[in-house]
Design a protein around this motif. Structure first.
Motif, PDB file in Angstrom:
ATOM      1  N   VAL A 114     101.138   3.624  24.219  1.00  0.00           N
ATOM      2  CA  VAL A 114     101.561   2.322  23.711  1.00  0.00           C
ATOM      3  C   VAL A 114     101.940   1.429  24.886  1.00  0.00           C
ATOM      4  O   VAL A 114     101.455   0.310  25.013  1.00  0.00           O
ATOM      5  N   PHE A 115     102.798   1.931  25.763  1.00  0.00           N
ATOM      6  CA  PHE A 115     103.250   1.165  26.931  1.00  0.00           C
ATOM      7  C   PHE A 115     103.944   2.122  27.874  1.00  0.00           C
ATOM      8  O   PHE A 115     104.530   3.112  27.442  1.00  0.00           O
ATOM      9  N   SER A 116     103.900   1.811  29.165  1.00  0.00           N
ATOM     10  CA  SER A 116     104.646   2.603  30.143  1.00  0.00           C
ATOM     11  C   SER A 116     104.925   1.749  31.367  1.00  0.00           C
ATOM     12  O   SER A 116     104.271   0.735  31.594  1.00  0.00           O
ATOM     13  N   GLY A 117     105.926   2.163  32.129  1.00  0.00           N
ATOM     14  CA  GLY A 117     106.233   1.452  33.354  1.00  0.00           C
ATOM     15  C   GLY A 117     107.423   2.049  34.080  1.00  0.00           C
ATOM     16  O   GLY A 117     108.261   2.716  33.484  1.00  0.00           O
ATOM     17  N   GLY A 118     107.442   1.817  35.360  1.00  0.00           N
ATOM     18  CA  GLY A 118     108.591   2.177  36.183  1.00  0.00           C
ATOM     19  C   GLY A 118     109.443   0.935  36.366  1.00  0.00           C
ATOM     20  O   GLY A 118     108.927  -0.182  36.431  1.00  0.00           O
ATOM     21  N   LEU A 119     110.738   1.118  36.424  1.00  0.00           N
ATOM     22  CA  LEU A 119     111.649  -0.023  36.536  1.00  0.00           C
ATOM     23  C   LEU A 119     112.104  -0.213  37.978  1.00  0.00           C
ATOM     24  O   LEU A 119     112.164   0.746  38.753  1.00  0.00           O
ATOM     25  N   GLU A 120     112.421  -1.452  38.320  1.00  0.00           N
ATOM     26  CA  GLU A 120     112.960  -1.756  39.636  1.00  0.00           C
ATOM     27  C   GLU A 120     114.224  -0.933  39.852  1.00  0.00           C
ATOM     28  O   GLU A 120     114.988  -0.703  38.910  1.00  0.00           O
ATOM     29  N   GLU A 121     114.421  -0.503  41.064  1.00  0.00           N
ATOM     30  CA  GLU A 121     115.600   0.312  41.352  1.00  0.00           C
ATOM     31  C   GLU A 121     116.793  -0.582  41.645  1.00  0.00           C
ATOM     32  O   GLU A 121     116.904  -1.669  41.108  1.00  0.00           O
ATOM     33  N   VAL A 180     119.298  -6.972  37.154  1.00  0.00           N
ATOM     34  CA  VAL A 180     119.856  -6.342  35.961  1.00  0.00           C
ATOM     35  C   VAL A 180     120.804  -7.351  35.341  1.00  0.00           C
ATOM     36  O   VAL A 180     121.666  -7.907  36.027  1.00  0.00           O
ATOM     37  N   TYR A 181     120.655  -7.600  34.053  1.00  0.00           N
ATOM     38  CA  TYR A 181     121.510  -8.536  33.345  1.00  0.00           C
ATOM     39  C   TYR A 181     122.047  -7.866  32.095  1.00  0.00           C
ATOM     40  O   TYR A 181     121.433  -6.961  31.540  1.00  0.00           O
ATOM     41  N   SER A 182     123.187  -8.327  31.638  1.00  0.00           N
ATOM     42  CA  SER A 182     123.781  -7.835  30.401  1.00  0.00           C
ATOM     43  C   SER A 182     124.026  -9.011  29.472  1.00  0.00           C
ATOM     44  O   SER A 182     124.413 -10.092  29.914  1.00  0.00           O
ATOM     45  N   GLU A 188     124.136   6.360  36.350  1.00  0.00           N
ATOM     46  CA  GLU A 188     122.765   6.622  35.945  1.00  0.00           C
ATOM     47  C   GLU A 188     122.108   5.345  35.443  1.00  0.00           C
ATOM     48  O   GLU A 188     122.762   4.507  34.839  1.00  0.00           O
ATOM     49  N   PHE A 189     120.821   5.229  35.705  1.00  0.00           N
ATOM     50  CA  PHE A 189     120.074   4.109  35.158  1.00  0.00           C
ATOM     51  C   PHE A 189     118.639   4.539  34.934  1.00  0.00           C
ATOM     52  O   PHE A 189     118.132   5.444  35.591  1.00  0.00           O
ATOM     53  N   LEU A 190     118.012   3.920  33.954  1.00  0.00           N
ATOM     54  CA  LEU A 190     116.652   4.243  33.585  1.00  0.00           C
ATOM     55  C   LEU A 190     115.714   3.955  34.742  1.00  0.00           C
ATOM     56  O   LEU A 190     115.746   2.876  35.328  1.00  0.00           O
TER      57      LEU A 190
END
Length: 119
Positions: free
Chosen positions: A42-49, A54-56, A76-78
């Motif tokens: 469906v979808f995949s990706g690596g996230l910026e480290e 990063v926003y909340s 920990e972070f995704l």
């Protein structure tokens, strides 16, 4: 069919020399292409480290407050994820095993709840 999230936290990767990572990207992409060929991707990706934005968004006050940084301070972070649409838990676990082996670090598998009917 059900959708599953296959993911890892960046901290599960561990400390490795730079050369250890060189073949991980191509191996992981080979599994993504295998998912695509099987019709389950469906979808995949690596996230910026740490350097990525990063926003909340916190709606608990009078107005929604959008700030820089994670909502909760955590170690920990995704790190990355894939979403697959497969018939059952066994198929989801099989794909998680393939991507975990390709990357060289642990992954978790979570099934999405069914979508509520929109009315």
């Amino acid at each position: 069919m059900a959708e599953y999230l296959l993911y890892f936290n960046q901290q599960w990767v561990g400390d490795h020399p730079e050369e250890w990572f060189h073949d991980k990207g191509p191996r992981a992409m080979a599994v993504v292409h295998e998912m695509e060929d099987a019709g389950v991707h469906v979808f995949s990706g690596g996230l910026e480290e740490e350097d990525g934005p990063v926003y909340s968004a916190d709606p608990t006050g009078h107005e929604v407050l959008v700030t820089d940084g994670p909502y909760v301070e955590t170690k920990e972070f995704l790190g990355g994820f894939a979403i697959v649409d497969v018939p059952d838990d066994e198929a989801a676990k099989m794909w998680a095993a393939k991507i975990a082996e390709a990357c060289g670090w642990a992954h978790e598998v979570r099934r999405f709840k069914p979508r509520p009917d929109a009315q």
